[in-house]
Write an enzyme that holds these catalytic residues in place. Structure first.
Site, PDB file in Angstrom:
ATOM      1  N   ASP A 289     -21.948  21.765  -2.960  1.00  0.00           N
ATOM      2  CA  ASP A 289     -22.972  20.785  -3.359  1.00  0.00           C
ATOM      3  C   ASP A 289     -24.396  21.322  -3.302  1.00  0.00           C
ATOM      4  OD1 ASP A 289     -23.625  20.649  -0.596  1.00  0.00           O
ATOM      5  OD2 ASP A 289     -24.140  18.534  -0.797  1.00  0.00           O
ATOM      6  N   GLU A 290     -24.537  22.625  -3.236  1.00  0.00           N
ATOM      7  CA  GLU A 290     -25.864  23.199  -3.037  1.00  0.00           C
ATOM      8  C   GLU A 290     -26.080  24.431  -3.895  1.00  0.00           C
ATOM      9  OE1 GLU A 290     -27.764  24.409   1.027  1.00  0.00           O
ATOM     10  OE2 GLU A 290     -25.769  23.609   1.327  1.00  0.00           O
TER      11      GLU A 290
ATOM     12  N   ASP B 274     -29.347  19.860  -3.733  1.00  0.00           N
ATOM     13  CA  ASP B 274     -28.311  19.543  -2.734  1.00  0.00           C
ATOM     14  C   ASP B 274     -27.871  18.094  -2.960  1.00  0.00           C
ATOM     15  OD1 ASP B 274     -28.128  20.169   0.838  1.00  0.00           O
ATOM     16  OD2 ASP B 274     -27.014  18.710  -0.342  1.00  0.00           O
TER      17      ASP B 274
HETATM   18  P1  TTP Z   1     -24.352  18.632   3.262  1.00  0.00           P
HETATM   19  O1  TTP Z   1     -25.117  18.837   1.993  1.00  0.00           O
HETATM   20  O2  TTP Z   1     -24.883  19.230   4.506  1.00  0.00           O
HETATM   21  O3  TTP Z   1     -24.201  17.068   3.558  1.00  0.00           O
HETATM   22  P2  TTP Z   1     -24.027  15.856   2.568  1.00  0.00           P
HETATM   23  O4  TTP Z   1     -24.084  16.293   1.144  1.00  0.00           O
HETATM   24  O5  TTP Z   1     -22.793  15.108   2.941  1.00  0.00           O
HETATM   25  O6  TTP Z   1     -25.230  14.934   2.922  1.00  0.00           O
HETATM   26  P3  TTP Z   1     -26.779  15.125   2.591  1.00  0.00           P
HETATM   27  O7  TTP Z   1     -26.905  16.385   1.799  1.00  0.00           O
HETATM   28  O8  TTP Z   1     -27.126  13.910   1.778  1.00  0.00           O
HETATM   29  O9  TTP Z   1     -27.471  15.169   3.897  1.00  0.00           O
HETATM   30  O10 TTP Z   1     -22.873  19.125   3.084  1.00  0.00           O
HETATM   31  C1  TTP Z   1     -22.155  19.007   1.867  1.00  0.00           C
HETATM   32  C2  TTP Z   1     -20.715  18.634   2.153  1.00  0.00           C
HETATM   33  O11 TTP Z   1     -20.123  19.578   3.022  1.00  0.00           O
HETATM   34  C3  TTP Z   1     -20.554  17.294   2.830  1.00  0.00           C
HETATM   35  O12 TTP Z   1     -20.490  16.215   1.916  1.00  0.00           O
HETATM   36  C4  TTP Z   1     -19.303  17.469   3.634  1.00  0.00           C
HETATM   37  C5  TTP Z   1     -19.233  18.941   3.939  1.00  0.00           C
HETATM   38  N1  TTP Z   1     -19.610  19.175   5.353  1.00  0.00           N
HETATM   39  C6  TTP Z   1     -18.601  19.371   6.282  1.00  0.00           C
HETATM   40  O13 TTP Z   1     -17.412  19.386   5.937  1.00  0.00           O
HETATM   41  N2  TTP Z   1     -18.959  19.572   7.598  1.00  0.00           N
HETATM   42  C7  TTP Z   1     -20.268  19.560   8.018  1.00  0.00           C
HETATM   43  O14 TTP Z   1     -20.547  19.731   9.222  1.00  0.00           O
HETATM   44  C8  TTP Z   1     -21.306  19.360   7.043  1.00  0.00           C
HETATM   45  C9  TTP Z   1     -22.755  19.334   7.463  1.00  0.00           C
HETATM   46  C10 TTP Z   1     -20.915  19.181   5.740  1.00  0.00           C
HETATM   47 MG    MG Z   2     -25.580  17.567   0.449  1.00  0.00          MG
END
Ligand code: TTP
Ligand code: MG
Length: 381
Positions: free
Chosen positions: A117-118, A23
């Site tokens: 991103d996952e 992730d």
């Molecule tokens: P995440 O992997 O949940 O968040 P992140 O990558 O920004 O942060 P981290 O993993 O370091 O905690 O989500 C991936 C992307 O999805 C994030 O960059 C933006 C988007 N997203 C939204 O648009 N709305 C949301 O509520 C969440 C959680 C994420």
């Molecule tokens: Mg992330």
């Protein structure tokens, strides 16, 4: 964020596997930082522009001000007035995501992307899976600049929870038993498949930790949940999960077609329509990052005769000009003998389409994997 962990746990029946969940850290914000190095060190918040827009994500500098996903952007501006506020650029995120995924595919055939991103990877058949995944995230970082956090465990549930632990740049490896110990005191909300409503209900029963679910005396959880749900909750609290990593079903072909309101005879009009269909087709190809080599047309005449014609070219393409040209040629060669009712264009034989699920046996038993120390620290949750 996307949690597809909806298969109840049956760990005992599951063969041993080594699953990784990766992730990206602060994904959207990181992409902007990579595109514009002058943002380095500044709090960066990605949010819509409107008055009621919300924060999609923020980098870790901004998170220090209490900013987080799904917060109203207006609130974020109050918390961090000097922050850099950017609007989302999904094209850019998709491009980075695709580059990272391309690298992942060189490391494993069994990949299940969950969002941009996952992804889950099944690395059971790899001889040194931990070193392998580490090399993968290092290569992604070197090539794209993106930092991924990693969780490696015997099933998807363990892997997912581990990748979220002590971010950013986390690299956590643990067995199921270690997960139970590590997250014993954590809130049940940490576990995918246990949503906010369930957490609230559990709270009402005085169950506030993962271990609390596991150790709840018979009858306690049954006060609010049916037998099946209690079984599920307990299995999750024991980090049991039987879901397999499902490689994306391969796209074999992409097509666009249209049925005319009135049958069309004019070849120029049909050719023009092919151009339109191809433009739509290419947009979809672009989104999927696909390029193909076999281009085809489909024609249905007014008497419901259906014909298809296809040709394979030497080079892969996603170029609307190339595809339109070839499709038009096929149409001219066929020269519809009657008015046309339906017209379609299709592309197949995609680049690198040999991905297959490896049904391999584990090379290295869990006991032999080097497991880093993961003692819980104060403030972890
Ligand atoms: P995440 O992997 O949940 O968040 P992140 O990558 O920004 O942060 P981290 O993993 O370091 O905690 O989500 C991936 C992307 O999805 C994030 O960059 C933006 C988007 N997203 C939204 O648009 N709305 C949301 O509520 C969440 C959680 C994420
Ligand atoms: Mg992330």
């Amino acid at each position: 964020m996307a949690a597809d962990l909806d298969t109840p746990g049956e760990a005992i029946a599951t063969p041993r596997r080594v699953i990784a969940h990766v992730d990206a850290d602060a994904f959207y914000a990181s992409v902007h930082l990579l595109e514009d190095p002058s943002l380095a060190g500044k709090p960066v918040i990605v949010a819509g522009r409107g008055a009621r827009s919300i924060v999609t994500t923020a980098n870790y500098e901004a998170r220090r001000f209490g900013i987080g996903s799904a917060q109203p952007a207006a609130r974020a501006r109050q918390l961090c007035p000097h922050g850099v506020f950017l609007t989302p650029d999904f094209e850019l995120y998709r491009a980075y995501s695709r580059r990272a995924l391309d690298i992942m595919r060189t490391y494993s055939d069994v990949i299940e992307p969950l969002s941009l991103d996952e992804a889950y990877l099944d690395v059971t058949s790899i001889e040194r899976p931990i070193a392998h995944v580490r090399a993968m995230v290092e290569e992604i970082r070197a090539a794209t600049g993106l930092q991924y956090s990693v969780g490696i465990g015997p099933n998807k549930l363990c892997a997912k929870v581990l990748s979220d632990f002590r971010k950013p740049a986390a690299f956590n490896v643990a067995s199921r038993e270690q997960c139970m110990e590590l997250f014993a005191g954590a809130s049940p909300r940490l576990i995918p498949g246990i949503g906010p409503k369930t957490v609230e209900q559990l709270d009402g029963l005085g169950v506030t930790t993962v271990a609390g679910i596991r150790d709840a005396a018979p009858g306690v959880l049954e006060a609010l949940f049916n037998e099946r749900r209690v079984g599920e909750l307990k299995a999750r609290a024991r980090f049991e999960h039987a879901g397999i990593v499902e490689s994306q079903r391969e796209t074999k072909s992409v097509s666009e077609e249209t049925t005319f309101e009135e049958d069309v005879t004019d070849i120029d009009e049909l050719t023009w329509k092919l151009g339109e269909l191809t433009a739509e087709l290419c947009e979809r190809l672009g989104k999927k990052g696909l390029r193909g080599r076999t281009i085809g047309i489909k024609v249905r005449l007014d008497d419901w005769t259906n014909i298809t014609r296809a040709r394979t070219i030497d080079d892969y393409t996603g170029d609307p000009l190339v595809i339109t040209e070839l499709a038009s040629q096929l149409l001219r060669e066929y020269a519809p003998p009657r008015p046309v009712r339906l017209l379609g264009v299709r592309i197949a034989s995609f680049e690198g389409s040999e991905t297959e699920v490896a049904k391999a046996k584990p090379r290295t038993p869990w006991e032999q994997l080097v497991i880093p120390e993961l003692a819980p620290q104060r403030g972890d949750w």
